[in-house]
Design a protein around this motif. Structure first.
Motif, mmCIF file in Angstrom:
data_model
loop_
_atom_site.group_PDB
_atom_site.id
_atom_site.type_symbol
_atom_site.label_atom_id
_atom_site.label_comp_id
_atom_site.label_asym_id
_atom_site.label_seq_id
_atom_site.Cartn_x
_atom_site.Cartn_y
_atom_site.Cartn_z
ATOM 1 N N LEU A 168 6.256 24.847 38.081
ATOM 2 C CA LEU A 168 6.045 23.560 37.292
ATOM 3 C C LEU A 168 5.486 22.444 38.259
ATOM 4 O O LEU A 168 4.694 21.604 37.720
ATOM 5 C CB LEU A 168 7.309 23.137 36.601
ATOM 6 N N ALA A 169 6.146 22.326 39.423
ATOM 7 C CA ALA A 169 5.833 21.123 40.421
ATOM 8 C C ALA A 169 4.126 21.568 40.630
ATOM 9 O O ALA A 169 3.349 20.539 40.882
ATOM 10 C CB ALA A 169 6.449 21.220 41.606
ATOM 11 N N ILE A 170 3.555 22.814 40.896
ATOM 12 C CA ILE A 170 2.456 23.231 41.426
ATOM 13 C C ILE A 170 1.438 22.874 39.963
ATOM 14 O O ILE A 170 0.388 22.252 40.296
ATOM 15 C CB ILE A 170 2.311 24.586 41.830
ATOM 16 N N GLU A 171 2.002 23.409 38.764
ATOM 17 C CA GLU A 171 1.206 23.305 37.639
ATOM 18 C C GLU A 171 0.823 21.562 37.240
ATOM 19 O O GLU A 171 -0.184 21.472 36.682
ATOM 20 C CB GLU A 171 1.900 23.848 36.572
ATOM 21 N N ARG A 172 1.800 21.029 37.487
ATOM 22 C CA ARG A 172 1.742 19.429 37.175
ATOM 23 C C ARG A 172 1.020 18.687 38.528
ATOM 24 O O ARG A 172 0.758 17.470 38.306
ATOM 25 C CB ARG A 172 2.978 18.904 36.946
ATOM 26 N N VAL A 206 2.353 18.652 43.659
ATOM 27 C CA VAL A 206 1.981 18.860 45.144
ATOM 28 C C VAL A 206 0.523 19.105 44.983
ATOM 29 O O VAL A 206 -0.298 19.912 44.107
ATOM 30 C CB VAL A 206 2.627 20.374 45.300
ATOM 31 N N PRO A 207 -0.268 17.934 45.683
ATOM 32 C CA PRO A 207 -1.582 17.996 45.776
ATOM 33 C C PRO A 207 -2.227 19.306 45.914
ATOM 34 O O PRO A 207 -2.019 20.069 47.296
ATOM 35 C CB PRO A 207 -2.203 16.800 46.589
ATOM 36 N N LYS A 208 -3.020 19.938 45.180
ATOM 37 C CA LYS A 208 -3.476 21.245 45.366
ATOM 38 C C LYS A 208 -4.482 21.343 46.639
ATOM 39 O O LYS A 208 -4.267 22.302 47.415
ATOM 40 C CB LYS A 208 -4.214 21.690 44.211
ATOM 41 N N HIS A 209 -5.331 20.443 46.822
ATOM 42 C CA HIS A 209 -6.044 20.542 48.229
ATOM 43 C C HIS A 209 -5.179 20.531 49.552
ATOM 44 O O HIS A 209 -5.579 21.237 50.395
ATOM 45 C CB HIS A 209 -7.138 19.336 48.164
ATOM 46 N N GLU A 210 -3.974 19.580 49.468
ATOM 47 C CA GLU A 210 -3.234 19.536 50.549
ATOM 48 C C GLU A 210 -2.609 21.130 50.858
ATOM 49 O O GLU A 210 -2.510 21.312 52.014
ATOM 50 C CB GLU A 210 -2.253 18.469 50.496
ATOM 51 N N TYR A 268 6.355 25.707 51.196
ATOM 52 C CA TYR A 268 5.743 24.511 51.490
ATOM 53 C C TYR A 268 6.055 23.602 50.544
ATOM 54 O O TYR A 268 6.319 22.297 50.414
ATOM 55 C CB TYR A 268 4.082 24.632 51.480
ATOM 56 N N VAL A 269 6.005 24.043 49.110
ATOM 57 C CA VAL A 269 6.621 23.308 47.892
ATOM 58 C C VAL A 269 7.706 22.920 48.138
ATOM 59 O O VAL A 269 8.041 21.710 47.638
ATOM 60 C CB VAL A 269 6.328 24.133 46.522
ATOM 61 N N GLN A 270 8.730 23.458 48.410
ATOM 62 C CA GLN A 270 10.076 23.229 48.727
ATOM 63 C C GLN A 270 10.311 22.003 49.416
ATOM 64 O O GLN A 270 10.766 20.947 49.379
ATOM 65 C CB GLN A 270 10.953 24.277 49.182
ATOM 66 N N ASP A 271 9.621 21.916 50.630
ATOM 67 C CA ASP A 271 9.549 20.808 51.821
ATOM 68 C C ASP A 271 8.871 19.698 51.123
ATOM 69 O O ASP A 271 9.326 18.581 51.501
ATOM 70 C CB ASP A 271 9.011 21.543 52.987
ATOM 71 N N PHE A 272 8.063 20.031 50.549
ATOM 72 C CA PHE A 272 7.126 18.894 50.012
ATOM 73 C C PHE A 272 7.843 18.038 48.883
ATOM 74 O O PHE A 272 8.013 16.772 48.994
ATOM 75 C CB PHE A 272 5.815 19.247 49.293
ATOM 76 N N LEU A 273 8.593 18.877 47.791
ATOM 77 C CA LEU A 273 9.327 18.104 47.008
ATOM 78 C C LEU A 273 10.637 17.442 47.671
ATOM 79 O O LEU A 273 11.011 16.273 47.332
ATOM 80 C CB LEU A 273 10.047 19.254 45.990
ATOM 81 N N SER A 274 11.317 17.921 48.506
ATOM 82 C CA SER A 274 12.295 17.603 49.319
ATOM 83 C C SER A 274 11.855 15.890 49.849
ATOM 84 O O SER A 274 12.681 15.166 49.746
ATOM 85 C CB SER A 274 12.851 18.385 50.481
ATOM 86 N N MET A 275 10.831 15.947 50.478
ATOM 87 C CA MET A 275 10.260 14.641 51.287
ATOM 88 C C MET A 275 9.713 13.886 50.205
ATOM 89 O O MET A 275 10.157 12.743 50.642
ATOM 90 C CB MET A 275 9.235 15.222 52.280
ATOM 91 N N HIS A 276 9.117 14.352 49.289
ATOM 92 C CA HIS A 276 8.387 13.377 48.277
ATOM 93 C C HIS A 276 9.299 12.592 47.483
ATOM 94 O O HIS A 276 9.069 11.163 47.176
ATOM 95 C CB HIS A 276 7.392 14.340 47.207
#
Length: 287
Positions: A177-181, A184-188, A203-211
């Motif tokens: 869902l985080a990717i679909e919404r 997490v910026p797709k280009h990054e 990658y998504v897990q780490d991004f969400l944790s920091m974001h």
């Protein structure tokens, strides 16, 4: 017959009126902090060890030195302290004051109803502390400094995941869902994973944790697992089939406190937009 709340409110007003106490937090200039430290030290010498109630000690050691010696409201200063602890911790002079008042502030936080009855604090302060006492100290700081807005965004994503399933949110679906919404910026993500697409979940897990600054909220009871117990944030993504929901009761309390903190900060800011602390450090500022 006057209600208990009204009596307490009148007590606070009476004390302020009779002693010409300004209904403002103490301006945190070096001179004021040194005067307060000296007054607190003098009060300590007056107090017999292991005598008097908790509120007696708060009044003698913390309230009276502030109101009788410096002429500023202990009640308002206490609110200022609780909602500005994060910024005070990074300001050397403010930190000195915070270290001075912490024991008294903590005593009032843990005995807010008694402090209200004794006329030490107002109903407004008691209501603020009644919610704050439900949270750990570090989480209370996060709620006061604006971090809640970030966490609320993550919890909104979990809620959407819940509604989609009709019950619990699964960790694996939350990542999707985080990717679909495009949280997490797709280009990054594409750039980061150009050589190893299999690591997308990590990658998504780490991004969400920091974001969303998730580790800072560990232990805040914001998520509940399918077993009815608190779901630990540190193990949020360990199992893609792990199920959890938002703890609506805790979220409600957090939202209420965050709103109250924002309101207090606005009220404790001058009409021209400059903060009390900024004004105090200006040449010619009140000391």
């Amino acid at each position: 017959m006057l209600s208990r709340k009204l009596v307490s409110f009148l007590l606070v007003l009476c004390v302020a009126a009779c002693s010409s106490v300004k209904d403002e937090p103490l301006p945190l200039s070096r001179e004021n902090i040194e005067k307060y430290a000296a007054a607190v030290s003098k009060g300590t010498r007056k107090l017999e060890p292991n005598t008097g109630s908790v509120m007696d000690r708060v009044i003698t050691l913390y309230r009276d030195p502030l109101e009788k010696n410096l002429g500023y409201s202990f009640d308002t200063t206490l609110r200022y302290y609780f909602i500005n602890r994060a910024s005070m911790a990074t300001d050397p002079e403010a930190k000195v004051f915070a270290d001075l008042i912490i024991p008294g502030a903590h005593a009032v936080l843990m005995n807010a109803d008694e402090a209200l009855s004794a006329g030490v604090i107002s109903t407004r302060t008691r209501d603020l502390l009644a919610i704050l006492s439900k949270f750990r100290c570090d989480h209370g700081v996060l709620l006061s400094n604006g971090e809640w807005d970030r966490m609320a965004g993550f919890l909104a994503l979990v809620s959407e995941c819940e509604k989609e399933s009709g019950r619990y949110c699964k960790a694996g679906r939350l990542i999707e869902l985080a990717i679909e919404r495009e949280i997490v910026p797709k280009h990054e993500m594409d750039a980061a994973l150009k050589d190893d697409e299999e690591q997308s979940d990590s990658y998504v897990q780490d991004f969400l944790s920091m974001h969303f600054n998730l580790p800072r909220w560990e232990g805040a009871r914001l998520l509940i697992g399918s077993d009815g117990r608190e779901f630990e944030i540190e193990s949020l993504f360990d199992d893609p089939d792990a199920e959890f929901i938002v703890n609506e009761r805790v979220v409600y309390l957090a939202e209420q406190y965050a709103k109250m903190a924002k309101k207090e900060k606005k009220l404790l800011t001058e009409k021209n937009g400059s903060s009390l602390r900024a004004r105090q450090s200006e040449p010619g500022g009140r000391s």
